[in-house]
Design a protein around this motif. Structure first.
Motif, PDB file in Angstrom:
ATOM      1  N   GLU A   1       4.092  13.382 -10.253  1.00 34.26           N
ATOM      2  CA  GLU A   1       5.252  14.267 -10.409  1.00 34.26           C
ATOM      3  C   GLU A   1       5.831  14.162 -11.815  1.00 34.26           C
ATOM      4  OE1 GLU A   1       8.200  13.707  -7.384  1.00 34.26           O
ATOM      5  OE2 GLU A   1       6.747  13.949  -5.760  1.00 34.26           O
ATOM      6  N   VAL A   2       5.897  12.930 -12.351  1.00 32.98           N
ATOM      7  CA  VAL A   2       6.428  12.750 -13.712  1.00 32.98           C
ATOM      8  C   VAL A   2       5.538  13.469 -14.723  1.00 32.98           C
ATOM      9  CG1 VAL A   2       6.778  11.023 -15.528  1.00 32.98           C
ATOM     10  CG2 VAL A   2       7.704  10.627 -13.249  1.00 32.98           C
ATOM     11  N   LYS A   3       4.213  13.373 -14.531  1.00 36.02           N
ATOM     12  CA  LYS A   3       3.293  14.078 -15.432  1.00 36.02           C
ATOM     13  C   LYS A   3       3.522  15.580 -15.365  1.00 36.02           C
ATOM     14  CE  LYS A   3      -0.463  10.695 -15.330  1.00 36.02           C
ATOM     15  NZ  LYS A   3      -1.830  10.408 -14.850  1.00 36.02           N
TER      16      LYS A   3
ATOM     17  N   ILE B   1       4.191   5.291  -5.699  1.00 38.25           N
ATOM     18  CA  ILE B   1       4.189   5.208  -7.165  1.00 38.25           C
ATOM     19  C   ILE B   1       3.197   6.202  -7.740  1.00 38.25           C
ATOM     20  CG2 ILE B   1       3.474   3.719  -9.081  1.00 38.25           C
ATOM     21  CD1 ILE B   1       4.835   1.402  -7.671  1.00 38.25           C
ATOM     22  N   THR B   2       2.031   6.315  -7.106  1.00 36.33           N
ATOM     23  CA  THR B   2       1.027   7.259  -7.587  1.00 36.33           C
ATOM     24  C   THR B   2       1.551   8.682  -7.524  1.00 36.33           C
ATOM     25  OG1 THR B   2      -0.700   5.767  -6.799  1.00 36.33           O
ATOM     26  CG2 THR B   2      -1.358   8.027  -7.286  1.00 36.33           C
TER      27      THR B   2
ATOM     28  N   ASP C   1       0.831  -1.209   0.000  1.00 36.85           N
ATOM     29  CA  ASP C   1       0.000   0.000   0.000  1.00 36.85           C
ATOM     30  C   ASP C   1       0.862   1.254   0.000  1.00 36.85           C
ATOM     31  OD1 ASP C   1      -2.311  -1.483  -0.021  1.00 36.85           O
ATOM     32  OD2 ASP C   1      -2.599  -1.399   2.158  1.00 36.85           O
ATOM     33  N   ILE C   2       1.899   1.259   0.838  1.00 40.63           N
ATOM     34  CA  ILE C   2       2.805   2.415   0.894  1.00 40.63           C
ATOM     35  C   ILE C   2       3.481   2.616  -0.461  1.00 40.63           C
ATOM     36  CG2 ILE C   2       4.962   3.250   1.910  1.00 40.63           C
ATOM     37  CD1 ILE C   2       4.080   1.851   4.531  1.00 40.63           C
TER      38      ILE C   2
END
Length: 112
Positions: free
Chosen positions: A79-81, A73-74, A67-68
Motif C-alpha cells: 500500500e505504501v508503494k 506488514i507485506t 505470521d499474521i
C-alpha cells in the motif's frame, strides 16, 4: 572341644544372621529412599512436561501472530508503494498544472 566347637559354630551362625538382618534392613531403607526419589523424579518430569507443553502452545501462538503480522506488514508495504506512486503522479500532474497556469497567466498578461 565339642562344646567349644558348638559354641563357636552357634556364635558364628548368630553373628551371620545378625549381619544378614542388618544388611536386609539397610538395603530395604536404601530401596525405600530410591522409590521416594523415583516418585519425586516422576512428578518433576510430569511437571516439566506440562510446562513444556504450555510453552509450546505459547510459542505456536506467537509464531501464528508473527505470521499474521508479517502478512499485514507485506500488505502495508505494498500500500505504501502504491501511495508513493500515486503521490509522484500527483506531483507530476501538479507541476503540469502549475506550468499550464503560468502559461495562461503569461497569455493573459500579453492580452492586457
Amino acid at each position: 572341644m565339642t562344646g567349644f566347637t558348638q559354641w563357636l559354630f552357634l556364635t558364628t551362625f548368630i553373628l551371620f544372621v545378625l549381619f544378614i538382618v542388618v544388611k536386609t534392613f539397610f538395603y530395604k531403607s536404601v530401596a525405600q529412599k530410591e522409590e521416594k526419589n523415583s516418585a519425586i523424579m516422576k512428578l518433576t518430569l510430569q511437571e516439566a512436561e506440562i510446562l513444556i507443553r504450555k510453552h509450546q502452545l505459547q510459542l505456536q501462538r506467537a509464531l501464528g501472530n508473527i505470521d499474521i503480522l508479517t502478512d499485514e506488514i507485506t500488505t502495508l508495504r505494498n500500500e505504501v508503494k502504491a501511495l508513493k506512486q500515486r503521490n509522484s503522479q500527483y506531483r507530476v500532474e501538479t507541476e503540469k498544472y502549475k506550468s499550464r497556469i503560468k502559461d495562461l497567466e503569461q497569455k493573459i498578461e500579453a492580452l492586457l
